[in-house]
Write an enzyme that holds these catalytic residues in place. Sequence first.
Site, PDB file in Angstrom:
ATOM      1  N   HIS A 298       0.865  -1.190   0.000  1.00 15.94           N
ATOM      2  CA  HIS A 298       0.000   0.000   0.000  1.00 15.94           C
ATOM      3  C   HIS A 298       0.896   1.232   0.000  1.00 15.94           C
ATOM      4  CE1 HIS A 298      -3.902   1.995   1.649  1.00 15.94           C
ATOM      5  NE2 HIS A 298      -3.156   2.885   1.012  1.00 15.94           N
TER       6      HIS A 298
ATOM      7  N   GLU B 143      -2.619  -1.610  -3.181  1.00 15.47           N
ATOM      8  CA  GLU B 143      -3.686  -0.826  -2.573  1.00 15.47           C
ATOM      9  C   GLU B 143      -3.324   0.655  -2.614  1.00 15.47           C
ATOM     10  OE1 GLU B 143      -5.007  -4.021   0.906  1.00 15.47           O
ATOM     11  OE2 GLU B 143      -3.878  -2.225   1.438  1.00 15.47           O
TER      12      GLU B 143
ATOM     13  N   HIS C   6      -7.616  -5.832   7.519  1.00 13.28           N
ATOM     14  CA  HIS C   6      -7.299  -4.806   8.514  1.00 13.28           C
ATOM     15  C   HIS C   6      -7.499  -5.365   9.919  1.00 13.28           C
ATOM     16  CE1 HIS C   6      -6.450  -0.881  10.255  1.00 13.28           C
ATOM     17  NE2 HIS C   6      -6.066  -0.526   9.049  1.00 13.28           N
TER      18      HIS C   6
END
Length: 259
Positions: free
Chosen positions: A43, A71, A199
């Site tokens: 990410h 991401e 997450h």
Amino acid sequence: MTVLSVNVNKAAVLRNSRGGRHPDPLALARIALAAGCHGITVHPRPDQRHIRLDDVLGLPAVSGDAEINIEGNPFAPAREGYPGMLELVRRVAPAQVTLVPDGDGQLTSDHGFDLNSDLSDLKRQVRAFKQFPLRLSIFVDAGSSGMSQLAEMGVDRIEIYTGPFADAFARGDYHRELGACRRTALEARDAGLGVNAGHDLSQDNLDCLLQELPFIDEVSIGHALFCEALLEGLDTTVKRYLRILDRQRSAQQTAASSR
């Protein structure tokens, strides 16, 4: 079958805190892949606080047949050291891209797209990313609705933000948050979308989530996995996650054979 994508951002945070090259996120990606994980997630953020451009560009050389998942915020403009999400996709050709609405000042991703207000802007982004041969996933909050609209736009999957579930699990009162995950996942599945989750998932709470939602396609895990790996070793930690997934697969096969 649920697959595991290991997010190696945390290795880059540790490296960047000291400077230099160690620990090398790509070297740790190799270890995770050798241990059996199915993909690597990164990410990158415009401020380069962890994963940097050179890390992302180096991923194809280490990933082999495993999937790369990039991401990020599709609305963040390019700047020095960060060419923007579309350019990253053009250079790396990931199997999957996950669009996440995180701002520059956020410590970590902490919410999904608002499908009431963000749809028109998302449509343009979906068209831009779908010019590439990739799977497109949208980060959404547990409890969100409107999955059919995402499917109509050409989105392939959602990723459910599981932070609230993980927090509730740690408190011992997780049924409401798990129910929210279930509602969104079922609506997505009914709309023809795949379902990812990520997450704050960990060895403690992953089994619970997969027992409720055995059709989840992929879990992306980074922070908890690397915290556990500091104590247990990365190879051991990845294999323990894979055993959780194997237990769920065996349970599904047993249930199917008994019908």
